[in-house]
Design an enzyme around this catalytic site. Structure first.
Site, PDB file in Angstrom:
ATOM      1  N   LYS A 141       9.684  14.309  -0.934  1.00  0.00           N
ATOM      2  CA  LYS A 141       8.310  14.816  -0.920  1.00  0.00           C
ATOM      3  C   LYS A 141       8.276  16.264  -1.393  1.00  0.00           C
ATOM      4  CE  LYS A 141       4.131  15.700  -0.360  1.00  0.00           C
ATOM      5  NZ  LYS A 141       3.068  15.552   0.541  1.00  0.00           N
ATOM      6  N   CYS A 188      -0.819  21.987  -0.276  1.00  0.00           N
ATOM      7  CA  CYS A 188       0.575  21.523  -0.369  1.00  0.00           C
ATOM      8  C   CYS A 188       1.502  22.366  -1.233  1.00  0.00           C
ATOM      9  CB  CYS A 188       0.595  20.093  -0.882  1.00  0.00           C
ATOM     10  SG  CYS A 188       0.240  18.920   0.420  1.00  0.00           S
ATOM     11  N   GLU A 212       3.158  11.367   2.268  1.00  0.00           N
ATOM     12  CA  GLU A 212       1.985  10.989   1.475  1.00  0.00           C
ATOM     13  C   GLU A 212       2.111  11.612   0.091  1.00  0.00           C
ATOM     14  OE1 GLU A 212      -0.245  13.519   0.674  1.00  0.00           O
ATOM     15  OE2 GLU A 212       0.511  15.079   2.031  1.00  0.00           O
TER      16      GLU A 212
HETATM   17  C1  UDX Z   1      -1.715  17.141   5.770  1.00  0.00           C
HETATM   18  C2  UDX Z   1      -0.284  17.058   6.228  1.00  0.00           C
HETATM   19  O1  UDX Z   1      -0.202  16.674   7.505  1.00  0.00           O
HETATM   20  C3  UDX Z   1       0.443  18.261   5.818  1.00  0.00           C
HETATM   21  O2  UDX Z   1       1.743  18.276   6.252  1.00  0.00           O
HETATM   22  C4  UDX Z   1       0.409  18.179   4.358  1.00  0.00           C
HETATM   23  O3  UDX Z   1       1.299  19.024   3.763  1.00  0.00           O
HETATM   24  C5  UDX Z   1      -1.002  18.476   3.929  1.00  0.00           C
HETATM   25  O4  UDX Z   1      -1.807  17.538   4.428  1.00  0.00           O
HETATM   26  P1  UDX Z   1      -4.095  17.588   6.357  1.00  0.00           P
HETATM   27  O5  UDX Z   1      -4.482  16.226   6.750  1.00  0.00           O
HETATM   28  O6  UDX Z   1      -4.498  18.054   5.000  1.00  0.00           O
HETATM   29  O7  UDX Z   1      -2.543  17.787   6.536  1.00  0.00           O
HETATM   30  O8  UDX Z   1      -4.460  18.658   7.434  1.00  0.00           O
HETATM   31  P2  UDX Z   1      -5.797  18.884   8.211  1.00  0.00           P
HETATM   32  O9  UDX Z   1      -6.951  18.433   7.395  1.00  0.00           O
HETATM   33  O10 UDX Z   1      -5.719  20.263   8.718  1.00  0.00           O
HETATM   34  O11 UDX Z   1      -5.675  17.849   9.421  1.00  0.00           O
HETATM   35  C6  UDX Z   1      -4.807  17.939  10.481  1.00  0.00           C
HETATM   36  C7  UDX Z   1      -5.529  17.508  11.750  1.00  0.00           C
HETATM   37  O12 UDX Z   1      -4.604  17.451  12.838  1.00  0.00           O
HETATM   38  C8  UDX Z   1      -6.656  18.448  12.198  1.00  0.00           C
HETATM   39  O13 UDX Z   1      -7.862  17.728  12.284  1.00  0.00           O
HETATM   40  C9  UDX Z   1      -6.202  18.945  13.568  1.00  0.00           C
HETATM   41  O14 UDX Z   1      -7.262  19.133  14.484  1.00  0.00           O
HETATM   42  C10 UDX Z   1      -5.273  17.854  14.011  1.00  0.00           C
HETATM   43  N1  UDX Z   1      -4.301  18.264  15.028  1.00  0.00           N
HETATM   44  C11 UDX Z   1      -3.519  19.338  14.820  1.00  0.00           C
HETATM   45  C12 UDX Z   1      -4.180  17.532  16.192  1.00  0.00           C
HETATM   46  O15 UDX Z   1      -4.901  16.565  16.405  1.00  0.00           O
HETATM   47  N2  UDX Z   1      -3.222  17.902  17.094  1.00  0.00           N
HETATM   48  C13 UDX Z   1      -2.425  18.980  16.910  1.00  0.00           C
HETATM   49  O16 UDX Z   1      -1.582  19.272  17.769  1.00  0.00           O
HETATM   50  C14 UDX Z   1      -2.585  19.715  15.735  1.00  0.00           C
HETATM   51  C1  UDX Z   2      -0.727  17.371  -4.449  1.00  0.00           C
HETATM   52  C2  UDX Z   2       0.154  16.269  -5.039  1.00  0.00           C
HETATM   53  O1  UDX Z   2      -0.333  15.915  -6.352  1.00  0.00           O
HETATM   54  C3  UDX Z   2       0.188  15.075  -4.137  1.00  0.00           C
HETATM   55  O2  UDX Z   2       1.049  14.078  -4.644  1.00  0.00           O
HETATM   56  C4  UDX Z   2       0.671  15.544  -2.761  1.00  0.00           C
HETATM   57  O3  UDX Z   2       0.760  14.485  -1.883  1.00  0.00           O
HETATM   58  C5  UDX Z   2      -0.250  16.604  -2.223  1.00  0.00           C
HETATM   59  O4  UDX Z   2      -0.285  17.691  -3.135  1.00  0.00           O
HETATM   60  P1  UDX Z   2      -3.312  17.861  -4.343  1.00  0.00           P
HETATM   61  O5  UDX Z   2      -2.894  19.220  -3.911  1.00  0.00           O
HETATM   62  O6  UDX Z   2      -4.340  17.140  -3.560  1.00  0.00           O
HETATM   63  O7  UDX Z   2      -2.058  16.903  -4.430  1.00  0.00           O
HETATM   64  O8  UDX Z   2      -3.887  17.952  -5.841  1.00  0.00           O
HETATM   65  P2  UDX Z   2      -3.243  18.052  -7.302  1.00  0.00           P
HETATM   66  O9  UDX Z   2      -4.017  17.139  -8.169  1.00  0.00           O
HETATM   67  O10 UDX Z   2      -1.795  17.902  -7.312  1.00  0.00           O
HETATM   68  O11 UDX Z   2      -3.660  19.525  -7.746  1.00  0.00           O
HETATM   69  C6  UDX Z   2      -3.096  20.673  -7.129  1.00  0.00           C
HETATM   70  C7  UDX Z   2      -3.587  21.922  -7.825  1.00  0.00           C
HETATM   71  O12 UDX Z   2      -3.039  22.033  -9.131  1.00  0.00           O
HETATM   72  C8  UDX Z   2      -5.111  22.002  -8.008  1.00  0.00           C
HETATM   73  O13 UDX Z   2      -5.553  23.304  -7.759  1.00  0.00           O
HETATM   74  C9  UDX Z   2      -5.304  21.624  -9.452  1.00  0.00           C
HETATM   75  O14 UDX Z   2      -6.490  22.123  -9.999  1.00  0.00           O
HETATM   76  C10 UDX Z   2      -4.071  22.239 -10.084  1.00  0.00           C
HETATM   77  N1  UDX Z   2      -3.658  21.621 -11.361  1.00  0.00           N
HETATM   78  C11 UDX Z   2      -3.292  20.317 -11.388  1.00  0.00           C
HETATM   79  C12 UDX Z   2      -3.604  22.396 -12.527  1.00  0.00           C
HETATM   80  O15 UDX Z   2      -3.917  23.580 -12.513  1.00  0.00           O
HETATM   81  N2  UDX Z   2      -3.177  21.804 -13.691  1.00  0.00           N
HETATM   82  C13 UDX Z   2      -2.805  20.494 -13.757  1.00  0.00           C
HETATM   83  O16 UDX Z   2      -2.417  20.041 -14.842  1.00  0.00           O
HETATM   84  C14 UDX Z   2      -2.866  19.727 -12.557  1.00  0.00           C
END
Ligand code: UDX
Ligand code: UDX
Length: 470
Positions: free
Chosen positions: A221, A277, A162
Site C-alpha cells: 500500500k 494519503c 484500500e
Molecule cells: C482512511 C484510512 O483509514 C487512512 O489510514 C487512510 O490513509 C486514509 O483514509 P478516512 O476514512 O479517509 O481514513 O478517514 P476519516 O474520514 O477521518 O475517517 C475516520 C473515522 O474514524 C472518523 O469518522 C473518526 O470519527 C473515526 N474514529 C477515529 C473512530 O470511530 N474511533 C477512533 O478511535 C478514531
Molecule cells: C490515492 C490513491 O490513488 C489511492 O489508490 C489510495 O488508496 C488513496 O490515495 P486519492 O488521494 O483519493 O487516492 O486521489 P488520487 O486520484 O490519487 O489523487 C491524489 C492527488 O494527486 C490529487 O490532488 C490529484 O489532483 C493529484 N493528481 C493526480 C495530479 O496532480 N496529477 C495526476 O496525474 C493525478
C-alpha cells in the site's frame, strides 16, 4: 469461518463507501459501520441522502439500496464488535503532530485504541482486518495487544489496504484492479484469508484477488502510493523546466505516456497533489526507512514531497510576481478548494497552501467550490496556522481576508486574478467572455490544473498562465 456479521470501526471516506459496497454486494452479510463521532453517524443515517457526510458519485444510490436492510450506521461500538466475526479497522492514521516522529510518522493512537477496545469486548474468535494505511509490521502491534487479554479468544489479523481514489471510489470498489489480502501463513491465518476472499468473491473474480503475507500487503500500500505520487512530482518537476524552455508539459506528458513502458496515467501536471494519503504515506515511508537505517532510500522518497511543496510554492509565487510583485489589497478568486474534483474532501489540498502564501502577501481571497463549505475552508486554514503556532490575533486578521461564496460570479466579479485550484468540470463551462468583462484589467487566469481552453481565454483578452506552459 463463516462470516455473517461484519463491523467496521471508522465511518469516514474509506469505511463508509467500502462497507456500503460490501453490503450491497453481499446481501447475506449484515454490515454495521460504527464511529465515535455521533454527528457523522447521524449524517450517514439522514433520510435526505444529500446530507451523507461523504460526497462520492454513486454513493447515495448504493447506500439507499442497503441501508436499514443489511447496512447499519451506529455509535454502539461495543455491541457491533461483540456481534461480528470480522472487524475492519478504518480509523484515521494522520501524520503525528507531537513527540517522537512528529511531522513524519503515522499516528497509530486510534488504531491502538480500536485494538484495545476489541480485546476488551470480544468473547468469541474474530478476524481483524486492517483497512487503514499503516506502517509495515503494524499487524504485529495489533496482534500483541489483542493477545494480551488472557481470555482465550483467538484473533487473526489481516491486512487489506484500500486502493480506492476519492471521486471514483464506488467505481473503484465495483471494478477493483485488484484487492490485496495479506495474512499469516499459518493454517488459521490461511483460513482467515479465505474468509475475506469469500466476501470479495461475491462480486470480484479470483484474478482480481491477490493474497500475500501480511508484511508484503502492508508495504504494498505504501509503495503504490509512493509510486503514484512520484509520477506526479516527476511531471511537476518537468513542468518547471517546460516553463523555462517554452516546451509544453501536456505535449511532453502525452509523448512519454504513449510509451507503453511508461503509460499515460498520473502524468497530469498540477499545482501539486493533495489528499489524505500521498504525503502522509510517503513521510511514513521515509520515517520507516530512517528507522531501519536506510538513509539513502529515505532521502530518495522524501524528494517526492519536497517537489510537491516546491510546486505549490512556485504557483503562489508566480501569481505574486505576475501581478507586478504584490497582491496586497488585491482580490484573488479561487475556483476550487477540494484536493481534486468530485469530492468534498480538502485534506492537504494544494489550495490551502497557495492561499496561505497569498494571504501573507496581503491578498483578499474569494473562494468558490461546488462542494466545500465556508466553515470547512476556514477550519483548514486555522488548523494549519495553529499547527505552526501562529497567534490568535494574527489568525483572526488573516481569516478576515477570506471570503467564501455560494455563487461563483460573486467570487470572480471585480477580481484582479483567478486561480484554478481544483479541476471541477463546471469551470470549463462558464461564460468566460462575461467573466472577463466583470474583472479588473489586465485580467489574469492562473490555471493550476490546465483544464481551461487557453486559446479561447487568450482570444477573449485574458493574460493566461497554465502549469508547464512556456
Ligand atoms: C482512511 C484510512 O483509514 C487512512 O489510514 C487512510 O490513509 C486514509 O483514509 P478516512 O476514512 O479517509 O481514513 O478517514 P476519516 O474520514 O477521518 O475517517 C475516520 C473515522 O474514524 C472518523 O469518522 C473518526 O470519527 C473515526 N474514529 C477515529 C473512530 O470511530 N474511533 C477512533 O478511535 C478514531
Ligand atoms: C490515492 C490513491 O490513488 C489511492 O489508490 C489510495 O488508496 C488513496 O490515495 P486519492 O488521494 O483519493 O487516492 O486521489 P488520487 O486520484 O490519487 O489523487 C491524489 C492527488 O494527486 C490529487 O490532488 C490529484 O489532483 C493529484 N493528481 C493526480 C495530479 O496532480 N496529477 C495526476 O496525474 C493525478
Amino acid at each position: 469461518m463463516d462470516v455473517k456479521n461484519i463491523c467496521c470501526i471508522g465511518a469516514g471516506y474509506v469505511g463508509g463507501p467500502t462497507m456500503s459496497v460490501i453490503a450491497l454486494k453481499c446481501p447475506d452479510i449484515k454490515v454495521t459501520v460504527v464511529d465515535l463521532d455521533e454527528t457523522r453517524i447521524n449524517a450517514w443515517n439522514d433520510k435526505n441522502l444529500d446530507n451523507l457526510p461523504v460526497y462520492e458519485p454513486g454513493l447515495a444510490d448504493v447506500v439507499s439500496k442497503s441501508r436499514g436492510k443489511n447496512l447499519f450506521f451506529s455509535t454502539d461500538i461495543d455491541t457491533a464488535i461483540d456481534k461480528s466475526e470480522m472487524i475492519f479497522i478504518a480509523v484515521n492514521t494522520p501524520t503525528k503532530t507531537y513527540g517522537e516522529g512528529k511531522g513524519m510518522a503515522a499516528d497509530l493512537k486510534y488504531v491502538e485504541l480500536c485494538a484495545r477496545q476489541i480485546a476488551q469486548v470480544a468473547k468469541t474468535d474474530k478476524i481483524i482486518v486492517e483497512k487503514s494505511t499503516l506502517p509495515v509490521r503494524t499487524a504485529e502491534t495489533i496482534q500483541t495487544i489483542l493477545d494480551s487479554t488472557g481470555n482465550g479468544v483467538k484473533f487473526e489479523v489481516l491486512s487489506n489496504p484500500e486502493f480506492l481514489a476519492e471521486g471514483t471510489a464506488i467505481d473503484d470498489l465495483f471494478k477493483a484492479d485488484r484487492v490485496l489480502i495479506g495474512g499469516n501463513q499459518t493454517p488459521s491465518g490461511k483460513k482467515a484469508i479465505q474468509a475475506l476472499v469469500d466476501v470479495y468473491s461475491n462480486w470480484l473474480s479470483p484474478k482480481q484477488i491477490l493474497t500475500t503475507n501480511v508484511w508484503s500487503s502492508e508495504l504494498s500500500k505504501l509503495t503504490a502510493n509512493a509510486f503514484l505520487a512520484q509520477r506526479i512530482s516527476s511531471i511537476n518537476a518537468m513542468s518547471a523546466l517546460c516553463e523555462a524552455t517554452e516546451a509544453d508539459v501536456e505535449e511532453v506528458a502525452h509523448a512519454i505516456g504513449t510509451d507503453s513502458r511508461i503509460g499515460s496515467k498520473f502524468l497530469k501536471a498540477s499545482v501539486g497533489f493533495g489528499g489524505s494519503c500521498f504525503q502522509k504515506d510517503i513521510l511514513n515511508l521515509v520515517y520507516l526507512c530512517r528507522f531501519f537505517n536506510l538513509p539513502e532510500v529515505a532521502s530518495y522518497w522524501e524528494q517526492v514531497v519536497k517537489i510537491n511543496n516546491y510546486q505549490k510554492h512556485r504557483f503562489a509565487k508566480k501569481i505574486i510576481t505576475t501581478l507586478f510583485n504584490t497582491v496586497n489589497g488585491k482580490k484573488i478568486a479561487f475556483l476550487g478548494w477540494a484536493f481534486k474534483k468530485d469530492t468534498n474532501d480538502t485534506r492537504e489540498s494544494a489550495a490551502i497552501y497557495v492561499a496561505d502564501h497569498l494571504l501573507e502577501d496581503g491578498a483578499n481571497i474569494h473562494i468558490y467550490d461546488p462542494k466545500v463549505s465556508e466553515s470547512k475552508i476556514k477550519a483548514d486554514l486555522v488548523y494549519l496556522w495553529e499547527l505552526r503556532g501562529i497567534s490568535e490575533l494574527r489568525i483572526s486578521q488573516k481569516i478576515a481576508q477570506i471570503f467564501v461564496h455560494k455563487d461563483y460570479n460573486k467570487a470572480l466579479k471585480n477580481s484582479h486574478a483567478i486561480a484554478v485550484l481544483t479541476e471541477w468540470d463546471e469551470f470549463k463551462t462558464y461564460n468566460w467572455e462575461n467573466i472577463y468583462q466583470s474583472m479588473f484589467k489586465p485580467a489574469f487566469v492562473f490555471d493550476g490544473r490546465n483544464i481551461l481552453d487557453e486559446s479561447l481565454l487568450k482570444s477573449i483578452g485574458f493574460q493566461f498562465k497554465g502549469i508547464g506552459k512556456g
